[in-house]
Write a protein that holds these residues in place. Structure first.
Motif, PDB file in Angstrom:
ATOM      1  N   SER A 184     -23.478   8.049  -8.979  1.00 24.20           N
ATOM      2  CA  SER A 184     -23.622   6.840  -9.796  1.00 24.20           C
ATOM      3  C   SER A 184     -24.904   6.942 -10.613  1.00 24.20           C
ATOM      4  N   MET A 210     -27.340   8.521  -6.147  1.00 23.48           N
ATOM      5  CA  MET A 210     -27.518   7.331  -6.970  1.00 23.48           C
ATOM      6  C   MET A 210     -28.818   7.457  -7.750  1.00 23.48           C
ATOM      7  N   MET A 265     -24.943   1.529  -3.726  1.00 20.25           N
ATOM      8  CA  MET A 265     -25.689   1.047  -4.887  1.00 20.25           C
ATOM      9  C   MET A 265     -26.902   0.212  -4.478  1.00 20.25           C
TER      10      MET A 265
END
Length: 278
Positions: A184, A210, A265
């Motif tokens: 991500s 991430m 996240m």
């Protein structure tokens, strides 16, 4: 018995749950917002498969007065014919957005609206053209993505599947960069070089990473699997697997805090501190 089993197998293979759900959502959208019906029909309901819908939507978004949208769509369809595996990447990326972005409530939303998804799929077409030696067409797609979406990815970069670009504005990925599956990346991220080297000069990002908003990862360095890069960090050295890095220049501040940072996240440093204390 064997013949019946073969027929069932073919029927199962032909089933595409993501595409079926997209069509259901498209029909519901048309009923709720009739003013958008023409847009939704031309993009989804008049198409035969998810791949065609993605190609059509991109062709409409990135077209320019100098290139006819119909010709562009046909060119993207030709790429799909030669590289059918792109459909698997589309689905993995779509699932990643739906799974990780709390602002995404339907599969149809990335297809119709999300520029991060559009920029990523534009790169995927450009990358296939680059590999086929069609460098000018690849550069055209790159420049249009930069102009329209604010995302600049060199078509030679290598990006895995199951990727999410959250918001996406300002993402820059250099020519020799590599990004692993299930990563991500938030807005304002740069995977860049650190000088004028002409060869391998960009970062290699592992799986499940991430990368927080505004982070800069520079040079031919390795960021390990399941790493968390805090927002605003400047990473100049290799990062081991399953760690959190933060700061300018970035330093390891603890463990990643969860098995899959790209999916959770979670962007607060408390997660890294808690992991170290445990």
């Amino acid at each position: 018995m064997a013949q019946g089993s073969g027929t069932a197998s073919k029927n199962i293979k032909a089933c595409d749950p993501a595409w079926m759900r997209l069509r259901e959502e498209a029909e519901a959208l048309c009923s709720k917002e009739p003013v958008l019906a023409g847009f939704v029909y031309s993009t989804i309901l008049n198409r035969n498969r998810l791949e065609d819908a993605v190609a059509y939507r991109l062709a409409r978004r990135i077209t320019h007065a100098d290139v006819d949208a119909g010709e562009l769509y046909r060119s993207l369809e030709n790429v799909l014919d030669k590289s059918p595996e792109l459909g698997e990447a589309f689905r993995a990326d779509l699932a990643a957005v739906f799974d990780r972005d709390p602002a995404c409530n339907r599969l149809i939303e990335p297809i119709l609206y999300f520029k991060g998804f559009h920029a990523l799929q534009t790169y995927r077409f450009a990358h296939e053209m680059w590999k086929a030696g069609r460098t000018d067409f690849a550069f055209y797609l790159q420049s249009q993505s930069s102009r329209i979406f604010g995302v600049d990815i060199h078509p030679a970069a290598e990006i895995g599947r199951g990727i999410m670009f959250d918001h996406a504005t300002g993402i820059v990925i250099g020519e020799t960069a590599k990004v692993g599956d299930d990563t991500s990346i938030l807005h304002g991220v740069t995977l860049g070089g650190s000088g004028k080297e002409a060869d391998d000069r960009h970062p290699k990002i592992g799986r499940g990473v991430m990368i927080g908003a505004g982070a800069k990862i520079l040079g031919n360095i390795k960021v390990g699997d399941c790493v968390r890069v805090a927002a605003g960090s400047v990473v100049l050295k290799d990062v081991p697997d399953k760690m959190t890095v933060a700061g300018v220049p970035a330093k390891v501040v603890g463990q990643a805090g969860c098995p899959e940072p790209a999916r959770s996240m979670h962007q607060l440093l408390e997660a890294a501190s808690d992991a170290v204390e445990d």
